[in-house]
Scaffold this active site. Sequence first.
Site, PDB file in Angstrom:
ATOM      1  N   LYS A  86       0.848  -1.199   0.000  1.00  0.00           N
ATOM      2  CA  LYS A  86       0.000   0.000   0.000  1.00  0.00           C
ATOM      3  C   LYS A  86       0.882   1.247   0.000  1.00  0.00           C
ATOM      4  O   LYS A  86       1.924   1.278   0.680  1.00  0.00           O
ATOM      5  CB  LYS A  86      -0.895  -0.033   1.252  1.00  0.00           C
ATOM      6  CG  LYS A  86      -1.937   1.065   1.324  1.00  0.00           C
ATOM      7  CD  LYS A  86      -2.869   0.836   2.518  1.00  0.00           C
ATOM      8  CE  LYS A  86      -3.950   1.886   2.633  1.00  0.00           C
ATOM      9  NZ  LYS A  86      -4.859   1.625   3.772  1.00  0.00           N
ATOM     10  N   SER A 143      -9.725   1.368   2.743  1.00  0.00           N
ATOM     11  CA  SER A 143      -8.883   2.147   1.867  1.00  0.00           C
ATOM     12  C   SER A 143      -7.747   1.370   1.209  1.00  0.00           C
ATOM     13  O   SER A 143      -7.120   1.885   0.285  1.00  0.00           O
ATOM     14  CB  SER A 143      -8.267   3.325   2.638  1.00  0.00           C
ATOM     15  OG  SER A 143      -7.422   2.848   3.684  1.00  0.00           O
ATOM     16  N   SER A 150      -9.843  -0.766   7.014  1.00  0.00           N
ATOM     17  CA  SER A 150      -9.299  -0.594   5.669  1.00  0.00           C
ATOM     18  C   SER A 150      -8.632  -1.801   5.029  1.00  0.00           C
ATOM     19  O   SER A 150      -8.349  -1.782   3.838  1.00  0.00           O
ATOM     20  CB  SER A 150      -8.314   0.573   5.644  1.00  0.00           C
ATOM     21  OG  SER A 150      -9.038   1.756   5.467  1.00  0.00           O
TER      22      SER A 150
HETATM   23  N1  GLN Z   1     -13.109   3.892   6.397  1.00  0.00           N
HETATM   24  C1  GLN Z   1     -12.378   4.255   7.586  1.00  0.00           C
HETATM   25  C2  GLN Z   1     -11.983   5.710   7.523  1.00  0.00           C
HETATM   26  O1  GLN Z   1     -12.161   6.291   6.485  1.00  0.00           O
HETATM   27  C3  GLN Z   1     -11.228   3.351   7.771  1.00  0.00           C
HETATM   28  C4  GLN Z   1      -9.928   3.846   7.290  1.00  0.00           C
HETATM   29  C5  GLN Z   1      -8.805   2.927   7.584  1.00  0.00           C
HETATM   30  O2  GLN Z   1      -8.979   1.876   8.211  1.00  0.00           O
HETATM   31  N2  GLN Z   1      -7.616   3.352   7.201  1.00  0.00           N
HETATM   32  O3  GLN Z   1     -11.513   6.268   8.467  1.00  0.00           O
END
Ligand code: GLN
Length: 433
Positions: free
Chosen positions: A71, A146, A170
Site C-alpha cells: 500500500k 482504503s 481498511s
Molecule cells: N473507512 C475508515 C476511515 O475512512 C477506515 C480507514 C482505515 O482503516 N484506514 O476512516
Amino acid sequence: MGTLDEKLHSLRAGEISAEQNIQNFLDKIENEKYNAILYVNSEALEEARNVDRKIKQGRAGKLSGLAIAVKSNINVKGLKTSCASKTLENYSATYDATVIERIRREDGIVIGMANMDEFACGSSGETSYFGPILNPAARGRIPGGSSSGSAASIAGGLSDLAIGSDTGGSIRNPASHCGIIGIKPTYGLVPRQGLIDLAMSFDQIGTLGRDVYSTALLLEVIAGYSKREAVSRKVENLDYTSKLTPDLEGYKIGYVTEFEELTDRRINSEIKKSLEKLEMQGAELVEVNLPNLNKALPTYYLTTFVEFFSATRKYDGRRYGYKIEDVCGEEILRRIHIGSYISQKEYSGKYYRKALQFRSLITRELLEALRDIDLIAGPTTPKLPHRLGEKISPLDMYSYDVLTVQAKQVKSEISLLEYSFRQNLLKNRRFSM
Ligand code: GLN
C-alpha cells in the site's frame, strides 16, 4: 490456480524461478485495468535473480520469491510513497519500513506500490488522486477501501500477496468486497514504523492474500517485537501457519445480535449459513450482546479526526512541496477542518474527551464479551458494495465501518483462532474477518 503453498513448493523445487514469477506479474501489471498498482519496482527482476541464487544454494527464506504489493502509505526505499495524494506525489521513501525489511529478509519481492484512498481515508477506493480503483471480483462495484489497490491486486492476480493498513476497517473491508482474505492484527503485534499515519492509536499494518495459509504466512513474517517502538508487543509464539485446522471441536463462537440488526438481509443470510457450517464442524455458537455498538462509529470518527489533523500538520508546504489543504481532496479537507475544530481547547471536553471515554467503554465491553468465547464471527460490512461513482453522503460512507471500527486491543491469541476459523470459510469467499 493452485494455492500459494503449492507455488512456494514449486519455487523451492526450481520448477519455476522467482524471476519467471516476477516477470509474469510485471507483464500483467503492464496491462492491468483495475488501477490497482501505481508504481512498479524497477529492481524487482534483479532482486528475483538474487533470490533464485539463494534458492539454488538452499538458503532462501519463507517467501522465496513471492511478489508482494505494498500500500502506498508504507515506506519502501526508493519508491514513491505518495499515500495516493497530490500532497506527496513527489515523495520517494528514503528508508524501508520495518515490515519491508522483514519481507526482504525472508526473500519476498516488492512488486510495486498499490493505489488506495487518499491518506487511507475512505471505504470505497474512490478518493485516490490517481483515480478510482476497480473491483476485479464485482464489475462496476467499488472495491472497498482504503487498501483498495492491495485487495484488487490479489483479486486481479497482480501479486501473490499484499500488505495494507487498517485503522477502522481498511484491510478487512476491501478484502470482503473483493472476495479475498484480509486481517487487521492486534494493535502492537506488527511494527508500525514506516507507516504514514492516519490515526496512530488505531493504525496497524496487516496482510491480504487469496488463501488463509499465505495470509497467515505473511503475517508470521512481519509480526513481532521491534525495539524501535514503544507500543510493540512481545509475543512469544509467532507460528500461525502450523496451527491451521478445520477442527472446531471445543470452540465457542459468538455472534452479535446488534450486528444482525444493522446488516443487509442478503449478507445476514450468508452469515447464517456460515455459522451453521461452523456448528457442523463442532463449534458451539453463543449469542453475544454489544449494547454500546451504536457509539462505536462516532467515537471512532471523532478520535481519528483529531489524530489525523495532528498527523497532517507536517504537510505545511515546506518539507514535501505542497501544503496539504491546497491540494487534497474533499474528504481530507473535511477531516482536517473537523479535526481542527474539535481539537480547540474550548471544545475538547465536549467531543474529544467524551470520545475517549466511550472508547474505553467499548473496549471493556468487547473484552468482557470475549472472556467466555474464543472469537466473534460476523459480517465485515453491513451492506453490499455500491456502484462505482454513485454519489453517497459522507455519513453513508462512514457507515460501512460500523462493524469493523471497534476492533481494539484484544489478546493476540485471538488472531490464531481467526485463521483457523477462516479456513473453514474458504468456500464462502465473501466472508472476511
Ligand atoms: N473507512 C475508515 C476511515 O475512512 C477506515 C480507514 C482505515 O482503516 N484506514 O476512516
